[in-house]
Design an enzyme around this catalytic site. Structure first.
Site, PDB file in Angstrom:
ATOM      1  N   THR A 480       0.840  -1.193   0.000  1.00 58.64           N
ATOM      2  CA  THR A 480       0.000   0.000   0.000  1.00 58.64           C
ATOM      3  C   THR A 480       0.876   1.244   0.000  1.00 58.64           C
ATOM      4  O   THR A 480       2.036   1.211   0.425  1.00 58.64           O
ATOM      5  CB  THR A 480      -0.929   0.061   1.228  1.00 58.64           C
ATOM      6  OG1 THR A 480      -0.147   0.308   2.400  1.00 58.64           O
ATOM      7  CG2 THR A 480      -1.730  -1.201   1.385  1.00 58.64           C
ATOM      8  N   SER A 503       7.149  -0.502   6.921  1.00 59.33           N
ATOM      9  CA  SER A 503       6.548  -0.201   5.622  1.00 59.33           C
ATOM     10  C   SER A 503       5.267   0.589   5.845  1.00 59.33           C
ATOM     11  O   SER A 503       4.733   0.658   6.952  1.00 59.33           O
ATOM     12  CB  SER A 503       6.239  -1.490   4.860  1.00 59.33           C
ATOM     13  OG  SER A 503       5.248  -2.243   5.543  1.00 59.33           O
ATOM     14  N   HIS A 504       4.757   1.177   4.763  1.00 62.03           N
ATOM     15  CA  HIS A 504       3.553   2.009   4.871  1.00 62.03           C
ATOM     16  C   HIS A 504       2.380   1.226   5.440  1.00 62.03           C
ATOM     17  O   HIS A 504       1.675   1.696   6.344  1.00 62.03           O
ATOM     18  CB  HIS A 504       3.176   2.584   3.509  1.00 62.03           C
ATOM     19  CG  HIS A 504       1.872   3.305   3.514  1.00 62.03           C
ATOM     20  ND1 HIS A 504       0.684   2.697   3.174  1.00 62.03           N
ATOM     21  CD2 HIS A 504       1.549   4.568   3.877  1.00 62.03           C
ATOM     22  CE1 HIS A 504      -0.298   3.559   3.300  1.00 62.03           C
ATOM     23  NE2 HIS A 504       0.191   4.705   3.716  1.00 62.03           N
ATOM     24  N   ALA A 505       2.132   0.015   4.927  1.00 57.01           N
ATOM     25  CA  ALA A 505       0.965  -0.758   5.356  1.00 57.01           C
ATOM     26  C   ALA A 505       0.996  -1.020   6.859  1.00 57.01           C
ATOM     27  O   ALA A 505      -0.012  -0.865   7.552  1.00 57.01           O
ATOM     28  CB  ALA A 505       0.897  -2.082   4.594  1.00 57.01           C
TER      29      ALA A 505
END
Length: 548
Positions: A480, A503-505
């Site tokens: 994402t 990470s973004h997610a």
């Protein structure tokens, strides 16, 4: 700013852009965490050299043990190799020393770059898109964009890497103080920090409240499919006023696509359909953004108090308290940098480049302005200097791009290096090699966000499929980016193919208290729409109950 005017600067452009056969003995890894699809020729021409040059400059400034992320393309896909300095231990000490002055000022440093460098350049791009460009003017400006891409991506890594270094530092101190290996739980002590993604979601929520507060708007949204919403709203005065509010939102937050990294994709500000579709989905969930954010902050403060009460008094505890205070101030930079750089840079560049494309149309080089993205930068500069029809080349490139989209790209070339993975790299990209257990009907990844949820799988490949996700569904995707956060209010859990605990997610799932397992490698290839699974974000496991 220096503007290159000779042809020499592009002499070996494609040689430097693509992975050559003799280079495949190096370890080149597909970056599926940020680039899930093949890139168009023009975007790859800007992004690959910009990341290579930008990281080289930023990593030296930050004294990182990693020399750079050296980027090249293969069949339209983005690969990188990560060379290290010979004196890794010495560089690590230099980096840690450098961070003592960077950590306290990181957000201030970034905001200065935004105000003094990034936004002024975007204002110039806004002007360029309106001008009737000559061939020479267009040439100068596409080269200016190339220079600025390198400068802005140097800024990108100059502000992103310290946050990742902070993650490593605060995990180590937390683990030592509490004698635990589960150091990822320290990120629960950093939740609820406002950032541009949360800010965007809050404004979308406010728009959904406008709909709920109007019987006219509610009826339109409940009885009209997303594709027809704009036209239907334009038919009534209340609908037109609402569209004005949506446009005001887009003027600030509309410089995005779900893909983020590309010139070819339509941005939100070009078409309110994308925002209207999200608002329509928001109406399915009854939630109060402000109340839920405050609840997250309250839980964070309680967890901080509990953690501090368990830590032995002393210098190390004081160090943790200092790191935690600095981390809270800088933590939003992960979403903020994406807002202003990853998403906004290509979104601002796109209309300018389409204007360049219009100049080429006038000179019969290409048939439609959108075709400009299928030229590599050296080719674009050449046809601006010496315009000639390129219709056959564009047709060939479009066919090649479509073919590349059908491929399953090689995860890497060369032999993976032996030994431990750089902790910063692992926290963003992940490194686990996971296989599905046929006996248990399960697979694992990183424990991205705690909690457990059982629900129905919805595999989403891009923003055109966002409306598949209904309240309580399990979002399954490759990865994402911030524009995907509009789904985090709806999803009951999230599972990704790629990514690590920073990470973004994983970061955003923790903010929304949504169970999340990331970096599974196999989620999108194993699961299908309608499958019923349990996501255990605490253990990093996915259990398959029913397969469709």
């Amino acid at each position: 700013m220096s503007i290159l005017i000779s042809g020499e600067e592009f002499k070996d452009f494609k040689t430097n852009l693509f992975i050559a056969e003799e280079e495949k003995n190096l370890f080149w890894q597909l970056d599926g965490a940020h680039f899930q699809k093949p890139l168009t020729p023009l975007f790859s021409s800007y992004i690959a050299p910009a990341v290579s040059a930008g990281t080289l400059e930023a990593f030296e400034k930050l004294k990182l043990p990693v020399k750079q992320f050296r980027v090249k393309m293969a069949k339209g896909y983005y690969y990188q190799t990560v060379p290290l300095h010979d004196n890794v231990e010495e560089r690590l000490k230099e980096h840690q020393e450098a961070m003592t002055s960077v950590f306290p000022r990181l957000m201030e440093i970034f905001n200065e770059y935004v105000e003094e460098t990034i936004l002024p350049f975007y204002e110039r791009l806004d002007e360029y898109q309106k001008q009737n460009l000559t061939l020479q003017e267009a040439e100068q400006k596409v080269i200016e964009l190339d220079n600025m891409y390198k400068r802005i991506w140097s800024i990108h890594f100059e502000v992103v890497m310290p946050r990742l270094s902070m993650g490593v530092a605060i995990e180590e101190v937390y683990g030592e103080l509490l004698n635990t290996k589960n150091t990822a739980e320290v990120y629960d002590l950093l939740l609820g920090t406002m950032n541009k993604s949360l800010e965007t979601d809050r404004e979308l929520w406010k728009l959904s409240l406008l709909v709920k507060g109007s019987s006219v708007l509610t009826k339109i949204f409940n009885t009209t499919n997303a594709e027809q919403l704009q036209a239907t709203l334009e038919e009534v005065e209340e609908g037109r006023k609402f569209l004005d509010s949506v446009q005001s939102f887009l003027d600030v937050y509309g410089y995005r696509t779900a893909n983020s990294h590309e010139f070819a994709d339509e941005t939100w500000i070009e078409n309110p359909f994308h925002a209207l579709k999200v608002i329509k989905n928001y109406l399915e969930k009854d939630f109060d953004f402000e109340a839920e954010l405050q609840e997250v902050i309250s839980k964070r403060e309680k967890k901080v108090g509990e953690a501090l009460s368990k830590m032995p008094e002393g210098e190390l505890k004081e160090q943790f308290k200092s790191l935690h205070e600095m981390a809270l101030k800088m933590w939003g930079i992960d979403e903020d940098h994406h807002f202003y750089i990853d998403a906004m840079l290509p979104a601002k560049a796109r209309p300018f480049l389409l204007n360049v494309g219009q100049t080429l149309v006038k000179h019969s080089v290409i048939e439609q302005k959108e075709d400009v993205v299928f030229l590599y930068l050296d080719e674009l500069v050449e046809v601006l200097r010496n315009p000639k029809p390129s219709h056959d080349l564009i047709k060939e490139r479009k066919e090649e791009h479509k073919y590349n989209e059908s491929l399953t790209p090689a995860p890497f070339f060369g032999e993976p290096p032996e030994g431990p993975v750089d902790p910063i790299v692992e926290r963003v990209f992940g490194s686990k090699t996971n296989e599905i257990s046929e006996e248990m009907k399960s697979f694992s990844g990183y424990a991205g966000s705690q909690g457990k949820h059982t629900g129905t799988v919805k595999v989403v490949s891009g923003q055109h499929e966002f409306d598949k996700v209904k309240k309580g569904d399990i979002l399954v995707c490759k990865t994402t980016t911030p524009p995907w956060t509009v789904l985090f209010n709806l999803a009951g859990a999230i599972v990704t193919d790629v990514g690590g605990i920073l990470s973004h997610a994983a970061t955003v799932a923790r903010e929304y208290e949504v169970p999340c397992v990331i970096g599974t490698k196999v989620a999108t290839s194993t699961l299908k729409d309608g499958d019923v699974i349990t996501v255990d974000g605490t253990k990093g496991e996915v259990i398959i109950h029913e397969q469709n």
